[in-house]
Scaffold this motif. Sequence first.
Motif, short mmCIF file in Angstrom:
data_model
loop_
_atom_site.label_atom_id
_atom_site.label_comp_id
_atom_site.label_asym_id
_atom_site.label_seq_id
_atom_site.Cartn_x
_atom_site.Cartn_y
_atom_site.Cartn_z
N HIS A 103 0.87 -1.18 0.00
CA HIS A 103 0.00 0.00 0.00
C HIS A 103 0.90 1.22 0.00
O HIS A 103 1.38 1.65 1.06
CB HIS A 103 -0.89 0.02 1.24
CG HIS A 103 -1.87 -1.12 1.29
ND1 HIS A 103 -3.13 -1.04 0.75
CD2 HIS A 103 -1.76 -2.36 1.80
CE1 HIS A 103 -3.77 -2.18 0.94
NE2 HIS A 103 -2.95 -3.02 1.57
N GLN A 106 0.46 4.12 2.44
CA GLN A 106 0.63 3.81 3.86
C GLN A 106 2.09 3.89 4.31
O GLN A 106 2.41 3.65 5.48
CB GLN A 106 0.05 2.42 4.18
CG GLN A 106 -1.46 2.34 4.01
CD GLN A 106 -2.02 0.94 4.22
OE1 GLN A 106 -1.39 0.09 4.83
NE2 GLN A 106 -3.21 0.69 3.68
N LEU A 118 -7.82 -4.79 12.59
CA LEU A 118 -7.84 -4.28 11.22
C LEU A 118 -8.93 -3.25 10.96
O LEU A 118 -8.66 -2.17 10.44
CB LEU A 118 -8.00 -5.47 10.24
CG LEU A 118 -8.12 -5.10 8.77
CD1 LEU A 118 -6.85 -4.44 8.26
CD2 LEU A 118 -8.43 -6.34 7.93
N TRP A 121 -8.18 -0.03 12.76
CA TRP A 121 -6.97 0.55 12.16
C TRP A 121 -7.30 1.24 10.83
O TRP A 121 -6.81 2.33 10.54
CB TRP A 121 -5.95 -0.57 11.97
CG TRP A 121 -4.67 -0.26 11.27
CD1 TRP A 121 -3.56 0.34 11.80
CD2 TRP A 121 -4.35 -0.56 9.91
NE1 TRP A 121 -2.57 0.42 10.85
CE2 TRP A 121 -3.03 -0.13 9.68
CE3 TRP A 121 -5.04 -1.17 8.85
CZ2 TRP A 121 -2.39 -0.28 8.44
CZ3 TRP A 121 -4.41 -1.32 7.63
CH2 TRP A 121 -3.11 -0.87 7.43
N ARG A 237 -10.84 -2.61 -3.02
CA ARG A 237 -10.02 -2.69 -1.79
C ARG A 237 -10.20 -4.05 -1.11
O ARG A 237 -9.24 -4.77 -0.91
CB ARG A 237 -10.41 -1.58 -0.82
CG ARG A 237 -9.60 -1.65 0.43
CD ARG A 237 -9.74 -0.48 1.36
NE ARG A 237 -8.49 -0.40 2.07
CZ ARG A 237 -7.63 0.60 2.03
NH1 ARG A 237 -7.91 1.68 1.36
NH2 ARG A 237 -6.49 0.54 2.68
N HIS A 264 -7.91 -7.89 -1.23
CA HIS A 264 -7.61 -8.68 -0.03
C HIS A 264 -8.62 -9.81 0.02
O HIS A 264 -9.80 -9.58 -0.23
CB HIS A 264 -7.75 -7.83 1.23
CG HIS A 264 -6.82 -6.67 1.28
ND1 HIS A 264 -7.09 -5.46 0.69
CD2 HIS A 264 -5.59 -6.55 1.84
CE1 HIS A 264 -6.07 -4.64 0.90
NE2 HIS A 264 -5.14 -5.28 1.59
N GLU A 267 -8.69 -12.28 4.84
CA GLU A 267 -7.50 -11.87 5.61
C GLU A 267 -7.57 -12.27 7.07
O GLU A 267 -6.59 -12.74 7.63
CB GLU A 267 -7.31 -10.36 5.50
CG GLU A 267 -6.13 -9.87 6.36
CD GLU A 267 -5.79 -8.42 6.15
OE1 GLU A 267 -6.51 -7.75 5.41
OE2 GLU A 267 -4.78 -7.98 6.73
N ASP A 352 3.07 -6.02 2.36
CA ASP A 352 1.84 -5.38 2.82
C ASP A 352 2.12 -4.12 3.63
O ASP A 352 1.45 -3.87 4.64
CB ASP A 352 0.96 -6.35 3.63
CG ASP A 352 -0.45 -5.79 3.88
OD1 ASP A 352 -0.88 -4.94 3.10
OD2 ASP A 352 -1.09 -6.22 4.86
N1 GUN Z 1 -8.08 -4.84 4.06
C1 GUN Z 1 -8.61 -3.76 3.46
N2 GUN Z 1 -7.75 -2.76 3.39
C2 GUN Z 1 -6.63 -3.18 3.96
C3 GUN Z 1 -5.35 -2.60 4.18
O1 GUN Z 1 -5.08 -1.44 3.85
N3 GUN Z 1 -4.42 -3.39 4.79
C4 GUN Z 1 -4.69 -4.66 5.18
N4 GUN Z 1 -3.73 -5.37 5.77
N5 GUN Z 1 -5.88 -5.23 5.00
C5 GUN Z 1 -6.83 -4.50 4.39
#
Ligand code: GUN
Length: 483
Positions: A103, A106, A118, A121, A237, A264, A267, A352
């Motif tokens: 990203h 970021q 997550l 965050w 996203r 993603h 996750e 990541d």
């Molecule tokens: N899932 C959706 N957006 C993100 C991201 O920016 N980072 C991570 N690790 N998972 C996500």
Amino acid sequence: MPATAPRPVTAPTAAASDVAMPAAGVRPTAFLGSFFHAPRYGEVELLERALIEVDARGVIAAVTLPDAPDYAARIASAREAGTLACLPDGTYGLPGFVDLHVHAPQWPQAGVALDEPLDVWLQKRTFPLEARFSDLEFARRVYRDLVRKLLSLGTTTTVYFASNDLASSIELSRIAAEAGQRALVGKVVMDDPAANPDYYRDASTAQALADTETLIREVASIATTTPQGAYAVVTPRFIPSCTDEGLAGLGRIAERHDAYVQSHCNEGQWEHDFVQARFGKSDAEALYDFGLLREKSIMAHCTFLTASDGELFARTGAAVAHCPISNSYFANSTCPVRRLRAQGVRMGLATDISGGFSPSLYDNIRHAVMVSRMLEDGVDARVPQDRRGAGEASRITSAEAFWLATAGGAEALRLPIGTFQVGRAFDAQVIDTRVPGADLTGFGVFDAPRDVLDRILFLSTPENVRQTWVQGRLAFERGSREA
Ligand code: GUN
Ligand code: FE
């Protein structure tokens, strides 16, 4: 000794550890040195004192080993032409790393703010930061620094999530192209008004789709003047950010343009449960139904994939971007690399940034090995050993992790990169094991090729990466002001 025998590899003017280069302004087309690569999963090969010749497009035209009858003659002719670069003893060429999931916006928060789950965050830290990338000047500053940083760590190909902003996403592609890095870039689609803050989302689904098509067009135009290539990526996203219409529309765009896709997938527990509740199926199945699990799809994480999800990946040819450091923070689990590889799933490695704090694939190689052992054995000693871990021979070796970071990433992207084989781009990092203060020679005690490579993989610091080459061009040189 025949007249054409190789002369000492160090030029008289170069420091002992420097790569002896042709005259200033001349691009080398022959590289003499020792090169590690992993053409097959789990196997490492050392091409000792090999001559790698590269054509005008930066593609490897020949790999000649010392026992070949024309070895000395080829070296002599490159030397006479003034196009020979020599890697001195104690340096090694490795394939440039392929980072399948970064990203870019970021980067300013790498290493910070990782104590929340997550979803918190994202809302509290990440979306406000990414929203700043509608400021093109700010975006340029961050993106230039990140691209250079990745090159300096040996990463020659990167798959980027940019931000929700179209103009700065195109700019990221341009910045990477100009810096000499091979970049695949997506403008991030977040089109669901109910799921995203008003200050950071697409104005509408139609606009999100139109912007994605514009990105594909603009990046195709950048690619026409970029020797190492430039690629656009269709980028929802993740399912929770997008409407059904948005996801289906992106699937159609990917098919129409035969474009790369990234997102993603599965996750962590929260995302897994969210998608189950919304669709009554797994993330992988839902992405497939929207046309987003395809030959050129790169899906980050995939920690919760079931056996049938794995089959879906193997059947469609979609690839997993394994992000071991990030998994340790956000995934509530770790990616079952061995199990998915056994199913024939394509897979590479990724940082990541900034879910993973480190921009270095070296750090991720190390962590991939470590978390795989924890997956196999389990971590809570109060649980009896026979129930503690996943077992199933889950652990991976450093050779497997090295493959993931190089040839695995290449296979995932279906690009001719990742190894030193004829027909592949010459993407390489030159590792110096004799840097004062970062010595990797190991006192000459363990000197088998695998020991030498393992010391590089586990102990190297950024100072050990002396040069990074992409498509036969020097993209980074430590200590050089130009790079
Ligand atoms: N899932 C959706 N957006 C993100 C991201 O920016 N980072 C991570 N690790 N998972 C996500
Ligand atoms: Fe991510």
